[in-house]
Motif scaffolding. Structure first.
Motif, mmCIF file in Angstrom:
data_model
loop_
_atom_site.group_PDB
_atom_site.id
_atom_site.type_symbol
_atom_site.label_atom_id
_atom_site.label_comp_id
_atom_site.label_asym_id
_atom_site.label_seq_id
_atom_site.Cartn_x
_atom_site.Cartn_y
_atom_site.Cartn_z
ATOM 1 N N GLN A 59 30.519 -8.961 14.435
ATOM 2 C CA GLN A 59 31.360 -9.380 15.554
ATOM 3 C C GLN A 59 30.897 -10.732 16.097
ATOM 4 N N TRP A 60 29.603 -10.914 16.259
ATOM 5 C CA TRP A 60 29.069 -12.192 16.754
ATOM 6 C C TRP A 60 29.371 -13.318 15.773
ATOM 7 N N TYR A 61 29.175 -13.036 14.473
ATOM 8 C CA TYR A 61 29.397 -14.053 13.460
ATOM 9 C C TYR A 61 30.868 -14.454 13.410
ATOM 10 N N LEU A 62 31.751 -13.471 13.502
ATOM 11 C CA LEU A 62 33.186 -13.786 13.516
ATOM 12 C C LEU A 62 33.542 -14.654 14.716
ATOM 13 N N TYR A 141 21.615 -17.528 7.263
ATOM 14 C CA TYR A 141 21.842 -18.849 6.675
ATOM 15 C C TYR A 141 23.321 -19.170 6.449
ATOM 16 N N PRO A 142 24.185 -18.215 6.069
ATOM 17 C CA PRO A 142 25.597 -18.614 5.910
ATOM 18 C C PRO A 142 26.249 -19.017 7.233
ATOM 19 N N ILE A 143 25.954 -18.284 8.294
ATOM 20 C CA ILE A 143 26.588 -18.591 9.575
ATOM 21 C C ILE A 143 26.074 -19.917 10.133
ATOM 22 N N LYS A 144 24.803 -20.215 9.892
ATOM 23 C CA LYS A 144 24.279 -21.504 10.356
ATOM 24 C C LYS A 144 24.946 -22.668 9.624
ATOM 25 N N SER A 145 25.355 -22.444 8.389
ATOM 26 C CA SER A 145 26.044 -23.485 7.623
ATOM 27 C C SER A 145 27.373 -23.862 8.253
ATOM 28 N N MET A 146 27.961 -22.926 8.971
ATOM 29 C CA MET A 146 29.254 -23.186 9.596
ATOM 30 C C MET A 146 29.158 -24.291 10.658
ATOM 31 N N ILE A 147 27.970 -24.518 11.187
ATOM 32 C CA ILE A 147 27.786 -25.597 12.163
ATOM 33 C C ILE A 147 28.113 -26.941 11.494
ATOM 34 N N ILE A 148 27.564 -27.144 10.316
ATOM 35 C CA ILE A 148 27.806 -28.400 9.596
ATOM 36 C C ILE A 148 29.267 -28.481 9.149
ATOM 37 N N VAL A 149 29.816 -27.367 8.686
ATOM 38 C CA VAL A 149 31.228 -27.342 8.286
ATOM 39 C C VAL A 149 32.112 -27.745 9.467
ATOM 40 N N CYS A 150 31.811 -27.210 10.641
ATOM 41 C CA CYS A 150 32.577 -27.545 11.848
ATOM 42 C C CYS A 150 32.545 -29.045 12.116
ATOM 43 N N PHE A 151 31.362 -29.629 12.078
ATOM 44 C CA PHE A 151 31.260 -31.056 12.377
ATOM 45 C C PHE A 151 31.939 -31.914 11.313
ATOM 46 N N ILE A 152 31.890 -31.496 10.062
ATOM 47 C CA ILE A 152 32.591 -32.240 9.005
ATOM 48 C C ILE A 152 34.099 -32.184 9.247
#
Length: 178
Positions: A59-62, A141-152
């Protein structure tokens, strides 16, 4: 300018597709949240655990994914909060100047700094295959990757918005409304 506007439309299509995907994730997040509440209360009634930390973390990750992937889509839809004291009364061209400069001088540098400062943390998380410290927790690690995806995606959408606003400034925006 035509080529730039084609690039802008492609970026807009990408972020529209991703934004619509996040709508589906909202429904999934709500279903998981409802399950967490029902399972917790039923578990108390029966004296047995019917849920786990993994469901809470899902739920948090979503929520995090919805927030991070929704930001570029919200920019595309012009849905971010704006102080309209002066802006609302400005001409279309003046608004375009503010939006153009805001994208180039604020959004793009902010997004680049976001990538710069989160990159090391994300890479380290992948190197160690970081897991949640909670029992039955999920990989982080997958959810942390979303930070970079968001900024891109924000950078891409910022470029698209700059192109569209530049077309308005140049009075070639007839094409941007197609």
């Amino acid at each position: 300018m035509q080529q730039f506007l084609r690039i802008s439309r492609a970026i807009d299509r990408l972020n529209t597709w991703i934004g619509q995907l996040t709508y589906g994730l909202v429904l999934i997040m709500v279903i998981v949240g409802v399950w967490n509440v029902i399972a917790t209360n039923l578990g108390r009634f029966f004296g047995q655990s019917l849920t786990s930390n993994a469901f809470l973390e899902i739920q948090w990750y979503l929520f995090a994914i919805i927030f991070l992937l929704g930001a570029p889509y919200t920019l595309l839809q012009n849905g971010h909060v704006r102080v309209d004291i002066f802006y609302k009364d400005w001409s279309r061209k003046r608004k375009a100047w503010v939006n153009f400069l805001g994208a180039l001088l604020l959004l793009l540098p902010f997004s680049l700094l976001g990538i710069y400062f989160s990159y090391g943390t994300v890479i380290n998380s992948w190197k160690i295959l970081e897991m949640s410290p909670d029992p039955s927790g999920l990989p982080r690690y997958p959810i942390k990757s979303m930070i970079i995806v968001c900024f891109i995606l924000l950078i891409l959408q910022g470029i698209s918005e700059a192109i569209k606003n530049w077309a308005i400034i140049q009075e070639r925006d007839r094409i941007t409304r197609e």
